[in-house]
Every structure is written in structure tokens, then in C-alpha cells.
Design a protein around this motif. Structure first.
Motif, PDB file in Angstrom:
ATOM      1  N   UNK A  60       0.813  -1.220   0.000  1.00 51.78           N
ATOM      2  CA  UNK A  60       0.000   0.000   0.000  1.00 51.78           C
ATOM      3  C   UNK A  60       0.844   1.265   0.000  1.00 51.78           C
ATOM      4  N   UNK A  61       1.871   1.286   0.834  1.00 53.40           N
ATOM      5  CA  UNK A  61       2.724   2.464   0.909  1.00 53.40           C
ATOM      6  C   UNK A  61       3.450   2.731  -0.395  1.00 53.40           C
ATOM      7  N   UNK A  62       3.961   1.678  -0.997  1.00 54.28           N
ATOM      8  CA  UNK A  62       4.663   1.824  -2.282  1.00 54.28           C
ATOM      9  C   UNK A  62       3.689   2.309  -3.349  1.00 54.28           C
ATOM     10  N   UNK A  69      14.247   5.146  -1.908  1.00 53.99           N
ATOM     11  CA  UNK A  69      13.127   5.678  -1.116  1.00 53.99           C
ATOM     12  C   UNK A  69      11.947   4.702  -1.121  1.00 53.99           C
ATOM     13  N   UNK A  70      11.637   4.153  -2.298  1.00 54.30           N
ATOM     14  CA  UNK A  70      10.547   3.202  -2.399  1.00 54.30           C
ATOM     15  C   UNK A  70      10.858   1.928  -1.614  1.00 54.30           C
ATOM     16  N   UNK A  99      10.173  -1.617   3.213  1.00 51.11           N
ATOM     17  CA  UNK A  99      10.770  -2.274   4.388  1.00 51.11           C
ATOM     18  C   UNK A  99      10.341  -1.632   5.705  1.00 51.11           C
ATOM     19  N   UNK A 100       9.565  -0.541   5.599  1.00 56.50           N
ATOM     20  CA  UNK A 100       9.088   0.133   6.807  1.00 56.50           C
ATOM     21  C   UNK A 100      10.163   0.896   7.553  1.00 56.50           C
ATOM     22  N   UNK A 101      11.145   1.410   6.828  1.00 60.15           N
ATOM     23  CA  UNK A 101      12.233   2.144   7.483  1.00 60.15           C
ATOM     24  C   UNK A 101      11.934   3.652   7.495  1.00 60.15           C
TER      25      UNK A 101
END
Length: 333
Positions: A299-301, A325-326, A331-333
Motif C-alpha cells: 500500500x505504501x509503495x 526511497x521506495x 521495508x518500513x524504514x
């Protein structure tokens, strides 16, 4: 294991038993199963493949590529009929990355190979339309294992597309055939060096009638070209043969040459080692495809991908930074 899992395992076991008995309908259903992208189907397919793994690996895996107009369908039918006539069971599979655009020519080939398609000891399966080359290749590999488990001892893997598909086929077979027309000269110039280097055996088709002399000249030119290339194997130097699929001449010599190839590369376990390396390569390919699929579904990507692509296109950010960045988002960093 929950009830759904037990049913999935039971379905896979039942299908595996039918395949081992050579049930052609079960084979067709099994290939349809491995072609599916549904998660439940994929789960059943993976159980099925693992159940059948001990029953695979006993066939001769032959890759076939050819330039347009070379008579590939006629050749495959003549070669297939020779093999079934000698007591072999032959499966014809295909890799066609262009099928998502054109519908795939193998469907036409299947109707033209009228004798082979009616042969009880032959099985012809087109690749599914749509999907990437990687996806089609994955399903072809799995279909190859299923046909082996069903008792087919010669697997012909045909590439309909061009470019990367030849490399993909070469990475899943024992021996790679490059089928060419008797054009010589200009034809030689049109064949990419990389494709030539993949070939274990070069076959000049249409070596009959008015084209026989041209085929002889072409064979001499290809032999010269092969002699200048670095051999893939220390035990085998690629050979150039002439055949006429229309007249069914030279086809038996081709099979003899394939047997010579297998014997030469089997002396010190070279061919067995190649299969092991291919299996590892398949694992990494699967891993890459799976990671990319999960990456794009994140979802974030997905939320940032459009803007990131636009920024790369307009040079507001360089591609490496965008990728980092993607990846950090994934990886949730």
C-alpha cells in the motif's frame, strides 16, 4: 492443518495419482491449475508439484527456436512423429511472450500439426496468453515437470518470441536447437551472435529441391561461424545439420546427434550439474518475481509510486535515489 488445507492437500494428492497413471485430462487440468494466478489454485499447485517432484527429471528436455518462415511447425510435427514412432512419448510446450498482444501463433501451429495432435503418444500445450515473459516461463517450467510426471520422456519447449525468450528456454532445457532457413549470407548476418552462442545444435531446414544447394552453402557458413565461437561445454562443440521436415529427411540423424550430445555431456556429470544449476536459477527467478509482485502490491509503495515515477521523468530525483526511497517504504524504514 485446517479443513480447507486438508481438502487442498487431498485434491492435490488425487490429481498426482491420476497424473502418474498418465491421465491426459488430469494433466490438462493440472497445467491449467499451475497457470492460474488465484491464491488457492497456487497453493494447490505447489502441493501438487512437490508431490510429483520425485517423478520428474527423467525426460530429454529439448529447446527449439527458429526464425520466421523457417517451417518450425512442420519440423516439430516431423520430429515428434519420428519420436512417437520410435516408442517415445512427446510433449510440446511453448514460451510465447508476444501472446498477450497477438494471441500467440502456437494455437495456429496446433491446428497445422494435424497428425501430431491426434497422436496418442503426443501432447501439445500452448502457453497462456497474457503475462510477462517471466510469468509465462514459470508456467512452462511447471508444465514441463507435470508432463514428465505423466510419463512423457521427450519434452520439446518451443520459443515463439524473440530475444530474451531464447535465453529463457536455453536455461530450462538440456539441449538447445536453433532452426534456420537455407538463406546463408544475409541470414547469418540477421542472427544475433548471442542466439548463435546458445545453440548446441544448428539445424538447417528446407534442405530439399531447389534449396538443397543453398542449404549446403548455409551449413558451411554456419560451421565456420560456430568454429569461431567459444564453446559452452568442454565436452561438446555445436554441430550443424541439414534436414527437410517436409520430406522427413535428416530427422533421424538429428535424434542421433542429440543422443551423442547427451552421452558426451554425461561423461563427467556435466549435464546433471547443468540441471542442478537450472533449478537454482529457477529458485532465484521465482524469488525475484515474488518480491516484485509483493513490492508493487504494498500500500505504501503504491501510494508513492506514481509521484516517484513522475519525479524521475522530470529529473527532480535520480532513479537510484527514487528506488532507495521506495525500498525504504516497503521495508518500513
Amino acid at each position: 492443518m485446517n479443513e480447507m488445507g486438508k481438502k487442498t492437500a487431498a485434491d492435490a494428492e488425487l490429481m498426482a495419482d491420476k497424473l502418474r497413471r498418465g491421465d491426459r485430462r488430469a494433466l490438462a487440468r493440472a497445467i491449467t491449475l499451475v497457470e492460474s494466478v488465484r491464491s488457492d489454485h497456487r497453493a494447490t499447485a505447489q502441493i501438487l508439484l512437490n508431490r510429483l517432484l520425485p517423478d520428474t527429471g527423467k525426460s530429454v528436455r529439448i529447446g527449439i527456436s527458429g526464425t520466421p518462415g523457417v517451417g518450425k511447425s512442420t519440423f516439430i510435427e516431423a520430429f515428434g512423429k519420428l519420436l512417437t514412432g520410435a516408442g517415445h512419448k512427446v510433449a510440446v510446450l511453448t514460451i510465447d511472450p508476444s501472446s498477450q498482444r497477438s494471441g500467440g501463433s502456437i494455437l495456429g501451429d496446433k491446428t497445422r500439426m494435424e497428425e501430431l495432435v491426434r497422436d496418442p503418444n503426443a501432447f501439445i500445450r500452448p502457453s497462456p496468453s497474457g503475462g510477462s515473459l517471466g510469468g509465462v516461463a514459470r508456467r512452462t517450467r511447471e508444465a514441463m515437470l507435470l508432463t514428465e510426471a505423466a510419463g512423457f520422456d521427450v519434452i520439446l519447449v518451443e520459443t515463439v518470441g524473440v530475444g530474451q525468450s531464447e535465453t529463457t528456454v536455453a536455461e530450462m532445457v538440456d539441449v538447445f536447437l536453433l532452426l534456420l532457413a537455407p538463406g546463408g549470407g544475409d541470414e547469418l548476418q540477421g542472427i544475433k551472435r548471442g542466439v548463435m552462442e546458445l545453440a548446441d545444435i544448428i539445424v538447417i531446414n528446407k534442405a530439399d529441391g531447389d534449396l538443397k544447394a543453398a542449404a549446403s552453402r548455409a551449413a558451411a557458413e554456419y560451421k565456420g561461424a560456430v568454429g569461431l565461437m567459444r564453446a559452452k561445454s568442454k565436452n561438446w562443440r555445436p554441430k550443424v545439420l541439414m534436414v527437410s521436415a517436409m520430406n522427413k529427411t535428416g530427422i533421424d540423424r538429428l535424434w542421433d546427434t542429440i543422443e551423442e550430445y547427451r552421452a558426451a555431456r554425461g561423461v563427467d556429470g556435466e549435464l546433471a550439474e547443468q540441471r542442478k544449476e537450472q533449478a537454482v536459477s529457477w529458485m532465484w527467478s521465482e524469488l525475484g518475481d515474488s518480491l516484485m509482485s509483493r513490492f508493487k502490491a504494498h500500500e505504501g509503495v503504491a501510494a508513492h509510486l506514481g509521484k516517484m515515477e513522475a519525479d524521475v521523468k522530470s529529473a527532480r530525483i535520480d532513479p537510484t535515489t527514487a528506488a532507495e526511497k521506495l525500498l525504504a517504504i516497503f521495508l518500513g524504514k
